[in-house]
Design a protein around this motif. Structure first.
Motif, PDB file in Angstrom:
ATOM      1  N   ARG A  16     -18.984 -19.249  -0.218  1.00 45.28           N
ATOM      2  CA  ARG A  16     -18.389 -18.062   0.925  1.00 45.28           C
ATOM      3  C   ARG A  16     -17.482 -16.873   0.524  1.00 45.28           C
ATOM      4  O   ARG A  16     -16.305 -17.588   0.020  1.00 45.28           O
ATOM      5  N   VAL A  17     -17.658 -15.799   0.747  1.00 48.33           N
ATOM      6  CA  VAL A  17     -16.543 -14.504  -0.029  1.00 48.33           C
ATOM      7  C   VAL A  17     -15.466 -14.701   0.665  1.00 48.33           C
ATOM      8  O   VAL A  17     -15.604 -14.290   1.970  1.00 48.33           O
ATOM      9  N   VAL A  18     -14.311 -14.313   0.042  1.00 53.16           N
ATOM     10  CA  VAL A  18     -13.038 -14.233   1.207  1.00 53.16           C
ATOM     11  C   VAL A  18     -12.908 -12.929   1.114  1.00 53.16           C
ATOM     12  O   VAL A  18     -12.693 -12.504   2.167  1.00 53.16           O
ATOM     13  N   ALA A  19     -13.096 -12.439  -0.175  1.00 54.29           N
ATOM     14  CA  ALA A  19     -12.733 -10.856  -0.070  1.00 54.29           C
ATOM     15  C   ALA A  19     -13.378 -10.965  -1.332  1.00 54.29           C
ATOM     16  O   ALA A  19     -13.451 -11.343  -2.556  1.00 54.29           O
ATOM     17  N   SER A  20     -13.391  -9.379  -1.431  1.00 53.73           N
ATOM     18  CA  SER A  20     -14.086  -9.034  -2.507  1.00 53.73           C
ATOM     19  C   SER A  20     -13.517  -7.474  -2.344  1.00 53.73           C
ATOM     20  O   SER A  20     -12.949  -6.678  -2.120  1.00 53.73           O
ATOM     21  N   GLN A  21     -13.529  -7.135  -4.225  1.00 49.05           N
ATOM     22  CA  GLN A  21     -12.616  -5.941  -4.294  1.00 49.05           C
ATOM     23  C   GLN A  21     -13.531  -5.238  -5.942  1.00 49.05           C
ATOM     24  O   GLN A  21     -14.338  -6.489  -6.193  1.00 49.05           O
ATOM     25  N   GLY A  22     -13.154  -4.268  -6.848  1.00 48.33           N
ATOM     26  CA  GLY A  22     -13.636  -3.752  -7.757  1.00 48.33           C
ATOM     27  C   GLY A  22     -14.808  -3.811  -7.732  1.00 48.33           C
ATOM     28  O   GLY A  22     -15.602  -3.423  -6.781  1.00 48.33           O
ATOM     29  N   PRO A  51     -19.158  -7.477   1.421  1.00 46.74           N
ATOM     30  CA  PRO A  51     -18.311  -7.797   2.384  1.00 46.74           C
ATOM     31  C   PRO A  51     -17.725  -9.174   2.387  1.00 46.74           C
ATOM     32  O   PRO A  51     -18.853 -10.407   2.007  1.00 46.74           O
ATOM     33  N   ALA A  52     -16.512  -9.198   3.125  1.00 51.27           N
ATOM     34  CA  ALA A  52     -16.322 -11.133   3.564  1.00 51.27           C
ATOM     35  C   ALA A  52     -17.096 -11.812   4.288  1.00 51.27           C
ATOM     36  O   ALA A  52     -16.852 -10.853   5.188  1.00 51.27           O
ATOM     37  N   GLY A  53     -17.172 -12.327   4.149  1.00 54.19           N
ATOM     38  CA  GLY A  53     -17.458 -14.012   4.695  1.00 54.19           C
ATOM     39  C   GLY A  53     -18.876 -13.526   5.088  1.00 54.19           C
ATOM     40  O   GLY A  53     -19.640 -15.247   4.913  1.00 54.19           O
ATOM     41  N   ALA A  54     -19.480 -12.911   3.261  1.00 50.05           N
ATOM     42  CA  ALA A  54     -21.337 -13.573   3.136  1.00 50.05           C
ATOM     43  C   ALA A  54     -21.028 -14.785   2.271  1.00 50.05           C
ATOM     44  O   ALA A  54     -19.818 -15.339   1.548  1.00 50.05           O
ATOM     45  N   THR A  55     -22.534 -15.304   2.380  1.00 50.11           N
ATOM     46  CA  THR A  55     -22.493 -16.856   1.188  1.00 50.11           C
ATOM     47  C   THR A  55     -22.953 -15.816   0.340  1.00 50.11           C
ATOM     48  O   THR A  55     -24.065 -16.020   0.395  1.00 50.11           O
ATOM     49  N   LEU A  56     -22.555 -16.834  -0.588  1.00 47.92           N
ATOM     50  CA  LEU A  56     -22.858 -15.804  -2.202  1.00 47.92           C
ATOM     51  C   LEU A  56     -24.417 -17.466  -2.329  1.00 47.92           C
ATOM     52  O   LEU A  56     -24.166 -18.312  -1.890  1.00 47.92           O
ATOM     53  N   LEU A  57     -25.758 -16.362  -3.037  1.00 46.65           N
ATOM     54  CA  LEU A  57     -27.280 -17.589  -2.737  1.00 46.65           C
ATOM     55  C   LEU A  57     -27.197 -17.699  -3.972  1.00 46.65           C
ATOM     56  O   LEU A  57     -27.752 -18.743  -4.619  1.00 46.65           O
ATOM     57  N   ALA A  58     -27.295 -16.310  -4.477  1.00 50.13           N
ATOM     58  CA  ALA A  58     -27.722 -16.694  -6.575  1.00 50.13           C
ATOM     59  C   ALA A  58     -27.484 -15.442  -7.017  1.00 50.13           C
ATOM     60  O   ALA A  58     -26.909 -14.570  -6.956  1.00 50.13           O
ATOM     61  N   LEU A  59     -27.687 -15.804  -8.745  1.00 44.42           N
ATOM     62  CA  LEU A  59     -26.749 -14.415  -9.634  1.00 44.42           C
ATOM     63  C   LEU A  59     -27.971 -14.847 -10.703  1.00 44.42           C
ATOM     64  O   LEU A  59     -28.507 -15.840 -10.640  1.00 44.42           O
ATOM     65  N   GLN A  60     -28.409 -13.963 -11.194  1.00 43.62           N
ATOM     66  CA  GLN A  60     -29.168 -13.544 -12.067  1.00 43.62           C
ATOM     67  C   GLN A  60     -28.917 -11.991 -12.532  1.00 43.62           C
ATOM     68  O   GLN A  60     -28.049 -10.881 -12.521  1.00 43.62           O
ATOM     69  N   ALA A  61     -29.017 -12.088 -14.065  1.00 41.14           N
ATOM     70  CA  ALA A  61     -29.001 -11.278 -15.601  1.00 41.14           C
ATOM     71  C   ALA A  61     -30.032  -9.534 -14.536  1.00 41.14           C
ATOM     72  O   ALA A  61     -31.217 -10.675 -15.317  1.00 41.14           O
ATOM     73  N   VAL A  62     -29.373  -9.146 -14.717  1.00 32.48           N
ATOM     74  CA  VAL A  62     -30.338  -7.396 -14.280  1.00 32.48           C
ATOM     75  C   VAL A  62     -29.943  -6.795 -16.135  1.00 32.48           C
ATOM     76  O   VAL A  62     -28.989  -6.271 -16.309  1.00 32.48           O
ATOM     77  N   THR A  63     -31.369  -5.675 -15.902  1.00 29.77           N
ATOM     78  CA  THR A  63     -31.142  -4.398 -16.840  1.00 29.77           C
ATOM     79  C   THR A  63     -29.976  -3.717 -16.416  1.00 29.77           C
ATOM     80  O   THR A  63     -29.922  -3.884 -15.438  1.00 29.77           O
ATOM     81  N   HIS A  64     -29.905  -2.801 -17.500  1.00 28.94           N
ATOM     82  CA  HIS A  64     -29.167  -1.771 -16.464  1.00 28.94           C
ATOM     83  C   HIS A  64     -29.975  -0.772 -15.258  1.00 28.94           C
ATOM     84  O   HIS A  64     -29.344   0.896 -14.579  1.00 28.94           O
ATOM     85  N   GLU A 122     -26.496 -13.491   1.672  1.00 27.39           N
ATOM     86  CA  GLU A 122     -26.697 -13.223   3.450  1.00 27.39           C
ATOM     87  C   GLU A 122     -24.998 -12.913   4.111  1.00 27.39           C
ATOM     88  O   GLU A 122     -24.465 -14.072   3.769  1.00 27.39           O
ATOM     89  N   ALA A 123     -25.687 -12.317   5.068  1.00 28.64           N
ATOM     90  CA  ALA A 123     -24.464 -11.909   5.702  1.00 28.64           C
ATOM     91  C   ALA A 123     -25.200 -11.555   7.104  1.00 28.64           C
ATOM     92  O   ALA A 123     -25.658 -11.223   7.211  1.00 28.64           O
ATOM     93  N   GLY A 124     -24.253 -12.706   8.392  1.00 28.53           N
ATOM     94  CA  GLY A 124     -25.596 -12.126   9.422  1.00 28.53           C
ATOM     95  C   GLY A 124     -26.703 -12.233   9.779  1.00 28.53           C
ATOM     96  O   GLY A 124     -27.201 -11.868  10.444  1.00 28.53           O
ATOM     97  N   GLY A 125     -27.516 -13.712   8.709  1.00 26.57           N
ATOM     98  CA  GLY A 125     -28.680 -13.922   8.605  1.00 26.57           C
ATOM     99  C   GLY A 125     -29.804 -12.649   8.049  1.00 26.57           C
ATOM    100  O   GLY A 125     -30.855 -13.072   7.942  1.00 26.57           O
ATOM    101  N   ILE A 126     -29.324 -11.814   7.432  1.00 23.94           N
ATOM    102  CA  ILE A 126     -29.877 -11.178   6.186  1.00 23.94           C
ATOM    103  C   ILE A 126     -29.320 -11.353   4.826  1.00 23.94           C
ATOM    104  O   ILE A 126     -28.711 -11.400   4.782  1.00 23.94           O
ATOM    105  N   VAL A 127     -30.496 -11.104   4.676  1.00 20.82           N
ATOM    106  CA  VAL A 127     -30.036 -11.119   3.120  1.00 20.82           C
ATOM    107  C   VAL A 127     -30.113  -9.927   2.330  1.00 20.82           C
ATOM    108  O   VAL A 127     -30.595  -9.738   2.571  1.00 20.82           O
ATOM    109  N   SER A 128     -29.184 -10.035   0.985  1.00 24.88           N
ATOM    110  CA  SER A 128     -29.099  -8.688   0.597  1.00 24.88           C
ATOM    111  C   SER A 128     -28.982  -9.049  -1.375  1.00 24.88           C
ATOM    112  O   SER A 128     -28.135  -9.763  -1.435  1.00 24.88           O
ATOM    113  N   THR A 129     -28.864  -7.884  -1.654  1.00 28.87           N
ATOM    114  CA  THR A 129     -28.779  -8.093  -3.842  1.00 28.87           C
ATOM    115  C   THR A 129     -27.787  -7.323  -3.404  1.00 28.87           C
ATOM    116  O   THR A 129     -27.902  -5.632  -2.722  1.00 28.87           O
ATOM    117  N   THR A 130     -26.879  -7.167  -4.704  1.00 30.88           N
ATOM    118  CA  THR A 130     -25.398  -6.010  -5.158  1.00 30.88           C
ATOM    119  C   THR A 130     -25.843  -6.095  -6.349  1.00 30.88           C
ATOM    120  O   THR A 130     -25.723  -7.264  -6.869  1.00 30.88           O
TER     121      THR A 130
END
Length: 734
Positions: free
Chosen positions: A51-57, A63-76, A131-139
């Protein structure tokens, strides 16, 4: 056991070196923690998720409170990197200490997964799926260098604790460089950063470390912990008394180095055997050595006080860890405390052992040691009852805790009071209970009797091994000396100061409570002495008034009777009555009389009576003696001499009466010999006069002997103590 090199170098140099060592380890730890790529997230494990407690940079979009699901390397451009698959994230990736995993396979798998995540973070761009509020997003995030402000509070706490412990231990070692106990304590301080700072690096990571680095840090943490425990056990092997030669302390470190190697090489059956069992073994060894030290320090209260603090510090430090980490996790009282904060409990151990090794005012710390022991005992009792209700009766946590508090509260306070009376070594008597003794001391008939009664009271209260007068002690208040081994009692009530050593027959130290109690007791004795003086002044004034009346009335009539008596018998009887009256009046005046005057009076009376009886007098006494004689003592001696002369003239029928007076420094010898027919004193029927004389003499500690000399003369010998000065003889309780 002596290090001449250490002794020759100034302490400040060693302290500076310790401080430099602490700064170096801090710099190394901070540098290692800043080398990992940074996402700008503060993440916490929650129900097997992150669970994300805080985010910066770089991750401000998450957003805080979001659940991290996965991590993947991407190109530029944001497309998935062809050589890197998406890695699902799980709560176990954030585990603070991998030692809690049950097998080496799981631990090694954890390190491999850390390496996998770190490889992704090392890429220029990564994509977070959350994922936050039932919606899955990527950043898409670009990892950056980790700023020092991003290091968590837990990281700094571990650094601060380890540096503090290190400096305390080195300070004690520098001040006692020749003590092997202090040396081992200093070694624990040097080892503290070795196991705490690697833990600070991997427990303060954001998400992942390189697997090899994590493994190395974990192994270094284990090595530092085991060597710390070995040094801890070595303290009890060397302090307060060496149990083995210093060279044999190396065996302890050698054994646990091999144990650590078996753990690192995965030769042990499990992590529990490879690490946890080793720590428990070290703790049991330390307690075992402490038990041996306790037995060997019997009769040495200072060593026992120091050892008591060692054990108490260990119990408080480990007890708090058990109470707040393990027990609360089992019983669900409080959220589990991060293990990094548990390092703070080591400071209790460090401060306690530092005080014990420095022997700094241990007599004051004893009371605090018992207070902490009782407090810890009460807390553990609540825990034990609570666990019993939950595990045995299947109660829920709330009612079980309430019942535990009620049960322990009902039993704890009476038990605490009972234990406190016995453990804290309070004086066995209360001040009001000693009032009769204090009054009895103040009204003793002589100073010597007062001194004896006062020392007997002090002996009864503190049961010291040694008690003696202390003429050089002039302070108005009691003073604890020799680190609590002895107590100086001030002079009070006209009595000399006293020096007491080894209270309770050497089983404890004097405390400030003892000093306070003695001060109150001496104040009470001063007040009683003042009351006695006031009473005696009043009685003396009254005696003088009566003496004047008797002199003016009875004396005048006796003098008239002497001059008008019609027969020599009546004249002698009147003269004897006049002599008795003068003796009584002298006592009532209570004035000291010069020795020369007293001897002259006695010789004159003896001469007059011998002349009247036709008996020759041989008088032997010191010429022109110095000093004075108390009126009461003169009265006692005078009456004894008078009674002895009467008995000799009445029953001995002597031709010559031999009287000798010998003065010594502290007593008087008076001998009355007559050369009448030989008799056997053991066959005498002791009359009222002799019994009265013996009784009066016993009140003043005098000794009366009647015997027949080898030449056939009968002798009455009187031995009377004269000097009421306090005794300066050392009194040792058998």
């Amino acid at each position: 056991m002596t290090s001449s090199t250490t002794a020759q170098r100034p302490p400040s140099r060693w302290l500076f070196a310790a401080f430099a060592y602490a700064l170096f380890t801090v710099a190394l730890t901070v540098g290692a923690s800043l080398q990992t790529p940074w996402l700008g997230l503060t993440i916490a494990p929650t129900e097997e998720k992150m669970r994300v407690v805080a985010s910066q940079g770089p991750s401000t979009a998450v957003p805080a409170g979001a659940t991290l699901l996965a991590l993947q390397a991407v190109t530029h451009t944001g497309s998935a990197h062809p050589s890197a698959a998406e890695v699902p994230l799980q709560a176990e990736d954030l585990i603070e200490e991998p030692d809690v995993m049950g097998t080496y396979a799981k631990i090694d798998g954890f390190f491999a997964r850390q390496q996998q995540i770190y490889d992704l973070l090392a890429r220029p761009h990564v994509r977070l799926r959350w994922e936050a509020g039932g919606i899955v997003s990527t950043t898409t995030v670009t990892p950056q260098d980790r700023p020092i402000s991003a290091l968590p509070l837990l990281f700094w706490f571990q650094l601060a604790v380890s540096v503090t412990g290190c400096l305390i231990a080195c300070w004690v070692w520098v001040l006692r460089p020749h003590d092997w106990g202090a040396r081992m304590f200093g070694l624990t301080g040097l080892l503290f950063p070795v196991f705490a700072m690697p833990a600070a690096v991997y427990s303060g990571r954001e998400l992942a470390l390189p697997g090899n680095l994590f493994f190395a840090l974990n192994a270094l943490n284990h090595w530092g912990s085991l060597m710390f425990g070995a040094a801890f056990g070595a303290i009890f092997m060397a302090h307060p008394r060496p149990l083995v030669r210093p060279v044999h302390l190396l065996w302890l470190f050698g054994v646990f180095n091999l144990w650590w190697l078996a753990n690192v090489l995965r030769l042990a059956p499990s992590p529990a055997v490879g690490m946890q069992l080793a720590v428990v073994t070290e703790m049991l060894l330390a307690m075992g050595f402490a038990t041996v030290q306790w037995r060997k320090s019997r009769g040495d209260p200072l060593a026992r006080a120091s050892l008591r603090w060692f054990i108490m510090s260990l119990m408080v430090g480990s007890g708090l860890f058990i109470l707040l980490i393990i027990t609360t996790a089992m019983l669900g009282w409080l959220p589990p405390m991060p293990q990094g904060y548990a390092f703070g409990f080591f400071l209790f151990i460090y401060v306690g052992i530092a005080l014990g090794l420095r022997r700094y005012r241990l007599f004051q710390l004893d009371e605090w040691a018992f207070r902490m022991l009782l407090w810890l005992g009460g807390a553990l009792a609540v825990v034990a009852v609570d666990a019993l209700l939950i595990l045995a009766l299947d109660w829920t946590a709330g009612p079980a805790l309430g019942a535990s508090l009620w049960v322990c509260g009902a039993l704890y306070f009476p038990a605490r009071q009972w234990l406190w009376q016995r453990l804290a070594h309070r004086p066995g008597m209360q001040l009001h209970e000693l009032m009769p003794d204090v009054v009895r001391i103040a009204f003793q008939p002589s100073r010597r009797a007062q001194e004896d009664a006062w020392q007997e009271l002090l002996r009864r209260i503190f049961d010291p091994l040694h008690l003696q007068t202390a003429p050089d002690f002039s302070l108005p208040q009691a003073q604890i000396q020799e680190g609590g081994l002895s107590l100086c009692v001030p002079a009070c009530g006209g009595l000399s100061a006293s020096h007491l050593s080894y209270p309770a027959r050497g089983q404890r130290l004097f405390s400030t409570q003892d000093a306070t109690f003695v001060n109150a007791l001496t104040h009470l004795l001063n007040e009683a002495e003042r009351s006695r003086d006031a009473q005696e002044r009043g009685a003396r004034d009254e005696r003088r008034r009566i003496a004047r009346d008797m002199h003016d009335d009875v004396g005048a009539r006796l003098l008239m009777l002497i001059h008008r008596a019609q027969s020599p018998e009546l004249t002698d009887l009147a003269r004897a009555a006049m002599n008795d009256l003068r003796t009584a009046l002298n006592v009532m005046d209570a004035h000291a009389i010069p020795w020369a005057d007293a001897l002259a009076d006695w010789r004159a009376e003896a001469s007059a009576r011998c002349d009247a009886a036709g008996v020759a007098l041989e008088w032997s006494a010191p010429h022109h003696p110095d000093g004075e004689l108390a009126s009461r003592q003169k009265s006692v001696i005078e009456r004894a001499l008078r009674e002895s002369i009467t008995n000799a003239l009445k029953h001995g029928e002597p031709r010559t009466l031999d009287i000798s007076v010998t003065l010594h420094a502290d007593h008087l010898d008076l001998r009355v010999r007559n050369d009448g027919p030989a008799t056997r004193p053991d066959q005498w029927a002791e009359g009222r006069g002799l019994r009265g004389m013996r009784h009066r003499l016993e009140e003043y500690g005098a000794r009366l002997e009647v015997r027949t000399l080898p030449d056939g003369r009968t002798e009455v010998a009187l031995h009377l103590p004269l000097a009421p000065e306090p005794s300066t003889t050392t009194v040792e309780t058998p």
